[in-house]
Design a protein around this motif. Structure first.
Motif, PDB file in Angstrom:
ATOM      1  N   ALA A   1      59.210  48.715  30.626  1.00  0.00           N
ATOM      2  CA  ALA A   1      59.561  48.656  32.044  1.00  0.00           C
ATOM      3  C   ALA A   1      60.039  50.009  32.564  1.00  0.00           C
ATOM      4  O   ALA A   1      59.693  50.418  33.685  1.00  0.00           O
ATOM      5  CB  ALA A   1      60.641  47.592  32.263  1.00  0.00           C
TER       6      ALA A   1
ATOM      7  N   ARG B   1      57.378  52.502  33.490  1.00  0.00           N
ATOM      8  CA  ARG B   1      56.648  52.183  34.721  1.00  0.00           C
ATOM      9  C   ARG B   1      57.529  52.253  35.963  1.00  0.00           C
ATOM     10  O   ARG B   1      57.096  51.905  37.054  1.00  0.00           O
ATOM     11  CB  ARG B   1      56.014  50.795  34.582  1.00  0.00           C
ATOM     12  CG  ARG B   1      54.784  50.865  33.683  1.00  0.00           C
ATOM     13  CD  ARG B   1      54.517  49.562  32.962  1.00  0.00           C
ATOM     14  NE  ARG B   1      53.342  49.724  32.106  1.00  0.00           N
ATOM     15  CZ  ARG B   1      53.366  50.347  30.916  1.00  0.00           C
ATOM     16  NH1 ARG B   1      54.497  50.850  30.450  1.00  0.00           N
ATOM     17  NH2 ARG B   1      52.262  50.479  30.201  1.00  0.00           N
TER      18      ARG B   1
ATOM     19  N   TRP C   1      60.229  50.506  36.687  1.00  0.00           N
ATOM     20  CA  TRP C   1      60.635  49.194  37.161  1.00  0.00           C
ATOM     21  C   TRP C   1      62.133  48.946  37.021  1.00  0.00           C
ATOM     22  O   TRP C   1      62.632  47.933  37.535  1.00  0.00           O
ATOM     23  CB  TRP C   1      59.897  48.094  36.384  1.00  0.00           C
ATOM     24  CG  TRP C   1      58.421  48.067  36.572  1.00  0.00           C
ATOM     25  CD1 TRP C   1      57.692  48.689  37.546  1.00  0.00           C
ATOM     26  CD2 TRP C   1      57.478  47.366  35.765  1.00  0.00           C
ATOM     27  NE1 TRP C   1      56.358  48.423  37.399  1.00  0.00           N
ATOM     28  CE2 TRP C   1      56.189  47.606  36.308  1.00  0.00           C
ATOM     29  CE3 TRP C   1      57.583  46.551  34.642  1.00  0.00           C
ATOM     30  CZ2 TRP C   1      55.031  47.076  35.758  1.00  0.00           C
ATOM     31  CZ3 TRP C   1      56.424  46.013  34.091  1.00  0.00           C
ATOM     32  CH2 TRP C   1      55.176  46.271  34.644  1.00  0.00           C
TER      33      TRP C   1
ATOM     34  N   VAL D   1      63.171  42.811  36.489  1.00  0.00           N
ATOM     35  CA  VAL D   1      62.941  44.198  36.884  1.00  0.00           C
ATOM     36  C   VAL D   1      63.156  44.377  38.379  1.00  0.00           C
ATOM     37  O   VAL D   1      63.097  43.417  39.150  1.00  0.00           O
ATOM     38  CB  VAL D   1      61.515  44.655  36.505  1.00  0.00           C
ATOM     39  CG1 VAL D   1      61.320  44.624  34.994  1.00  0.00           C
ATOM     40  CG2 VAL D   1      60.450  43.813  37.201  1.00  0.00           C
TER      41      VAL D   1
ATOM     42  N   SER E   1      61.209  46.437  40.323  1.00  0.00           N
ATOM     43  CA  SER E   1      60.033  47.217  40.711  1.00  0.00           C
ATOM     44  C   SER E   1      59.928  47.294  42.232  1.00  0.00           C
ATOM     45  O   SER E   1      60.305  46.351  42.946  1.00  0.00           O
ATOM     46  CB  SER E   1      58.763  46.598  40.140  1.00  0.00           C
ATOM     47  OG  SER E   1      58.557  45.310  40.678  1.00  0.00           O
TER      48      SER E   1
ATOM     49  N   ALA F   1      57.360  47.013  44.184  1.00  0.00           N
ATOM     50  CA  ALA F   1      56.515  45.957  44.739  1.00  0.00           C
ATOM     51  C   ALA F   1      57.275  44.645  44.834  1.00  0.00           C
ATOM     52  O   ALA F   1      57.157  43.913  45.826  1.00  0.00           O
ATOM     53  CB  ALA F   1      55.263  45.780  43.881  1.00  0.00           C
ATOM     54  N   ALA F   2      58.074  44.330  43.809  1.00  0.00           N
ATOM     55  CA  ALA F   2      58.835  43.081  43.831  1.00  0.00           C
ATOM     56  C   ALA F   2      59.912  43.109  44.902  1.00  0.00           C
ATOM     57  O   ALA F   2      60.110  42.126  45.627  1.00  0.00           O
ATOM     58  CB  ALA F   2      59.450  42.836  42.455  1.00  0.00           C
TER      59      ALA F   2
ATOM     60  N   GLY G   1      64.465  41.957  43.241  1.00  0.00           N
ATOM     61  CA  GLY G   1      63.468  42.147  42.201  1.00  0.00           C
ATOM     62  C   GLY G   1      62.883  40.845  41.712  1.00  0.00           C
ATOM     63  O   GLY G   1      62.965  39.808  42.379  1.00  0.00           O
TER      64      GLY G   1
ATOM     65  N   LEU H   1      54.845  40.066  33.505  1.00  0.00           N
ATOM     66  CA  LEU H   1      55.455  41.107  34.335  1.00  0.00           C
ATOM     67  C   LEU H   1      54.405  42.068  34.880  1.00  0.00           C
ATOM     68  O   LEU H   1      54.415  42.408  36.068  1.00  0.00           O
ATOM     69  CB  LEU H   1      56.463  41.913  33.514  1.00  0.00           C
ATOM     70  CG  LEU H   1      57.939  41.563  33.538  1.00  0.00           C
ATOM     71  CD1 LEU H   1      58.718  42.657  32.826  1.00  0.00           C
ATOM     72  CD2 LEU H   1      58.459  41.374  34.950  1.00  0.00           C
ATOM     73  N   GLU H   2      53.529  42.525  34.007  1.00  0.00           N
ATOM     74  CA  GLU H   2      52.529  43.499  34.439  1.00  0.00           C
ATOM     75  C   GLU H   2      51.571  42.883  35.443  1.00  0.00           C
ATOM     76  O   GLU H   2      51.196  43.521  36.439  1.00  0.00           O
ATOM     77  CB  GLU H   2      51.765  44.034  33.231  1.00  0.00           C
ATOM     78  CG  GLU H   2      50.887  45.221  33.558  1.00  0.00           C
ATOM     79  CD  GLU H   2      50.346  45.918  32.333  1.00  0.00           C
ATOM     80  OE1 GLU H   2      49.885  47.070  32.474  1.00  0.00           O
ATOM     81  OE2 GLU H   2      50.363  45.323  31.236  1.00  0.00           O
TER      82      GLU H   2
ATOM     83  N   ASP I   1      53.282  42.607  38.822  1.00  0.00           N
ATOM     84  CA  ASP I   1      53.410  43.874  39.530  1.00  0.00           C
ATOM     85  C   ASP I   1      52.132  44.206  40.297  1.00  0.00           C
ATOM     86  O   ASP I   1      52.189  44.583  41.471  1.00  0.00           O
ATOM     87  CB  ASP I   1      53.735  44.999  38.545  1.00  0.00           C
ATOM     88  CG  ASP I   1      54.091  46.294  39.267  1.00  0.00           C
ATOM     89  OD1 ASP I   1      55.086  46.304  40.017  1.00  0.00           O
ATOM     90  OD2 ASP I   1      53.370  47.292  39.089  1.00  0.00           O
TER      91      ASP I   1
ATOM     92  N   GLN J   1      51.491  44.001  44.499  1.00  0.00           N
ATOM     93  CA  GLN J   1      50.946  45.138  45.242  1.00  0.00           C
ATOM     94  C   GLN J   1      49.708  44.726  46.027  1.00  0.00           C
ATOM     95  O   GLN J   1      49.544  45.105  47.193  1.00  0.00           O
ATOM     96  CB  GLN J   1      50.598  46.266  44.266  1.00  0.00           C
ATOM     97  CG  GLN J   1      51.804  46.917  43.617  1.00  0.00           C
ATOM     98  CD  GLN J   1      51.399  48.030  42.688  1.00  0.00           C
ATOM     99  OE1 GLN J   1      50.737  48.990  43.090  1.00  0.00           O
ATOM    100  NE2 GLN J   1      51.772  47.920  41.425  1.00  0.00           N
TER     101      GLN J   1
END
Length: 216
Positions: free
Chosen positions: A31, A34, A36, A106, A108, A110-111, A183, A198-199, A202, A206
């Motif tokens: 994480a 990236r 996040w 996370v 991130s 985007a979240a 998040g 998670l990936e 994300d 997006q």
């Protein structure tokens, strides 16, 4: 999706605590790489057995976790001091679903953004994206998946109760939920599966943000 090679030993192995620690440390590195979990944000946990989890302590750099940054917690006992303030959210999920083997949270971009944009609706709906099939049990891009969105709160005990009440009564759930402006929480049966979720989340978030800005 290239998640790191997590140690997926079963709880019957000689050292299930070390296995859970390894899953959490690897997830933190993944994480952090990236972006996040900026500024020590986020928290991670993995199940040891039916009664115990390993969870991150407060203020730890998630990209450089060591066993000293992790605590072994009994799910049915009062939480010890020094844990992340969001530990009750982890505990509530494990108690609600015995199949969950790991939970990763996370911050991130985007979240955080997608959660704020959908806060008034209380849910973000995913439909039509091929990557939805990265979620366990989803076999078609035509599946309609609901990602609940909750208002952020510092009272995480009350928030955990609110989250669980809604998760038990909402259909077509994706393996995660959003806290508005905050998040994403995601879970799976193993650390590896949770990282895959998670990936996928994300990228899907997006895509959803871009779709909402420029629908065809």
């Amino acid at each position: 999706m290239n998640a790191p090679a997590l140690n997926e030993q079963r709880v019957t192995d000689a050292d299930p605590v070390a296995s859970a620690q390894q899953q959490v440390m690897a997830a933190g590195q993944f994480a952090a790489a990236r972006g996040w979990v900026p500024a020590t944000s986020g928290n991670f946990s993995a199940r040891v057995d039916a009664d115990r989890i390993v969870v991150t302590r407060s203020g730890a750099d998630k990209g450089a976790l060591t066993p000293a940054d992790l605590a072994v917690v009994n799910l049915r006992e009062p939480l010890p001091p020094g844990l992340s303030a969001e530990a009750p959210l982890h505990v509530a999920r494990y108690l609600a679903d015995a199949s969950i083997g790991a939970i990763f949270h996370v911050h991130s971009p985007a979240a955080a953004l997608a959660s704020r944009r959908n806060a008034r609706h209380g849910v973000l709906t995913l439909e039509g994206w091929e990557l939805q099939k990265a979620f366990a049990g989803v076999t078609s891009h035509l599946a309609v998946l609901n990602v609940p969105v909750f208002a952020n709160s510092q009272d995480t005990v009350a928030l955990a109760a609110e989250v669980e009440a809604r998760l038990q009564n909402q259909a077509d759930l994706a393996p995660g939920y959003l806290l508005a402006g905050h998040g994403l929480y995601a879970w799976g049966r193993t650390g590896r599966e949770t990282l895959r979720h998670l990936e996928a989340f994300d990228v899907l978030l997006q895509l959803q943000l871009e779709w909402e800005r420029n629908p065809l």
